[in-house]
Design an enzyme around this catalytic site. Structure first.
Site, PDB file in Angstrom:
ATOM      1  CB  SER A 192      -0.946  -0.180   1.218  1.00  0.00           C
ATOM      2  OG  SER A 192      -0.228   0.546   2.534  1.00  0.00           O
ATOM      3  CE  LYS A 193      -0.798   8.575  -1.323  1.00  0.00           C
ATOM      4  NZ  LYS A 193      -1.911   9.220  -1.371  1.00  0.00           N
ATOM      5  NE  ARG A 194      -1.951   3.975   5.193  1.00  0.00           N
ATOM      6  CZ  ARG A 194      -2.862   4.481   4.169  1.00  0.00           C
ATOM      7  NH1 ARG A 194      -2.738   5.415   3.665  1.00  0.00           N
ATOM      8  NH2 ARG A 194      -3.675   3.738   3.833  1.00  0.00           N
TER       9      ARG A 194
END
Ligand code: GLU
Length: 444
Positions: A213-215
């Site tokens: 994911s983006k994080r």
């Protein structure tokens, strides 16, 4: 008809460049460069709400940082533009009318839908092989919308129209698009064009198999730029996510990767993201990098740390000395800052270790005296002088290494000692030792 390879990277500007996107861009770029073809950048910005100039800029900056130059696209121009979907309205309208006139479309509550042929569509993929998609059941495969009631276009339609108009010969993209491909093939057929060759590349997953994911650490290219990674290392790492050169090779220069890259070397199974491996590759690339390049890449970190070198070749020498010790470019200031200031800080533990020992001051003083008269000034000569000084006290030379290091740098670890002293110079070394003695030697 020309047989020139034409591939594209077609990101939607979401505000950041994801490693997956960067890897897709890299594979397309490699394929183009390997075959002497063209690499096209197309911005799929049909989602007006999310698209901002900054979001596009992040992609352009990320690609440039990675060294992935595009032959056609934003800022480069080209014969098949505009390269922003938001500027291609008339082109979409023309193809829309063509489909409509040929009876492929029907209106449904204000939206326009494409009437599926309801057949088995075979995707012949360069990586995944030949896969049949049975589109005969409208329950599981409803007719796709191509235009919304508000007049905006759906991804599948504009993606295919652009691949036609931009004469794309190979579509290399993430496996998440594999299930879209039968729809795209239907559109190519209805528009009367031969589809490109497809190559769906494996997904990039976290080490534990979950979706990235983006994080997640390492997900965004900006993180590598700011975090002290060298573009050549990140590019090398990304090239290994789903592709492998023969003979288990891992450390590759980009020219070799271009030479070796082909679709046949792309793996079928998912790639697992491993930031530690990327960090390891980073150290490998930095360790062998020409000093001029290391200097260029270190510049932002040096500036940030306020390190300025008055003599131009001094920085070169220092960088050469620490090059093999670096993991990240952001480590450079910490490794070298003490070379460029007389006011280097002393680490209290290091001082305690050295000056807590009553023998240190007289030995260091003797060393300073001996070095003051040393000629020539070279790492070997310094080593010899230090050994002689130690021997004159009946001490092992290793007992004098830490005191000397702490005296001239303020810390217990750092670059190799003798070359470090050579770079600091005779006067610099001696004055540093004397200064450390003034500061830290216990006074009676
Ligand atoms: N804009 C699409 C994406 O970012 C492009 C898909 C494709 O390469 O065809 O996933």
């Amino acid at each position: 008809m020309s047989s020139e390879v034409r591939v594209r990277f077609a990101p939607s500007p979401t505000g950041y460049l994801h490693v997956g996107g960067a890897r897709t861009a890299l594979f397309n770029w490699l394929y183009a460069r390997h075959h002497g073809g063209k690499f096209i950048l197309r911005i799929e910005d049909t989602d007006k709400a999310r698209n901002t100039q900054e979001a596009v800029q992040v992609i352009l900056d990320g690609l440039r940082w990675l060294g992935l130059d595009w032959d056609e696209g934003p800022e480069a121009g080209g014969e098949h533009g505009p390269y922003f979907q938001s500027e291609r309205e008339d082109i979409y309208l023309r193809h829309f009318l063509q489909l409509k006139d040929a009876g492929h479309l029907y209106e449904d509550q204000g939206a326009w839908r494409f009437r599926s042929q309801r057949a088995v569509v075979t995707v012949d993929d360069a990586v995944c092989g030949s896969i049949n998609f049975d589109l005969s059941n409208p329950e599981t495969h409803p007719d796709m919308t191509i235009r919304r009631p508000d007049g905006s276009w759906i991804f599948h339609f504009v993606n295919v129209v652009d691949d036609i108009e931009m004469r794309i010969t190979h579509v290399i993209r993430g496996e998440d698009h594999l299930s879209n491909t039968p729809k795209h093939l239907e559109l190519f057929k209805a528009l009367g064009h031969t589809p490109p060759r497809y190559a769906h590349i494996p997904l990039i997953l976290n080490k534990d198999g979950s979706k990235m994911s983006k994080r997640d650490a390492g997900a965004s290219i900006t993180g590598y730029i700011d975090g002290g990674y060298a573009p050549e290392a990140v590019r090398n790492y990304l090239s290994l996510l789903g592709w492998s050169p023969k003979e288990n090779r891992e450390i590759l220069e980009i020219s070799e990767t271009v030479q070796l890259f082909d679709l046949a070397g792309i793996n079928r199974k998912n790639a697992h993201f491993d930031l530690d491996k990327c960090l390891w590759l980073n150290a490998q690339h930095i360790g062998k990098m020409p000093v001029a390049r290391l200097k260029e890449l270190s510049q932002p970190f040096l500036r940030q740390a306020g390190i300025v070198s008055s003599q131009p070749d001094e920085l070169d020498k220092v960088l050469l000395l620490v090059r093999e010790k670096l993991k990240l470019l952001s480590d450079v200031p910490d490794w070298i800052s003490h070379f460029f200031t007389e006011a280097y800080p002393f680490a209290p533990e290091a001082v305690a270790k050295v000056f807590g020992n009553a023998t240190a001051p007289e030995r260091l003083l003797a060393l300073a005296n001996s070095l003051e008269a040393l000629n020539p000034w070279s790492a070997e000569a310094i080593e010899h002088a230090l050994k002689e000084t130690a021997a004159s006290f009946g001490a092992k030379h290793t007992e004098l290494l830490l005191p000397t290091r702490v005296a001239v740098s303020g810390r217990a670890s750092g670059p190799n000692l003798f070359p470090m002293l050579e770079i600091l110079g005779r006067a610099g070394t001696v004055s540093r030792i004397r200064h450390a003695l003034e500061l830290h030697a216990a006074r009676p």
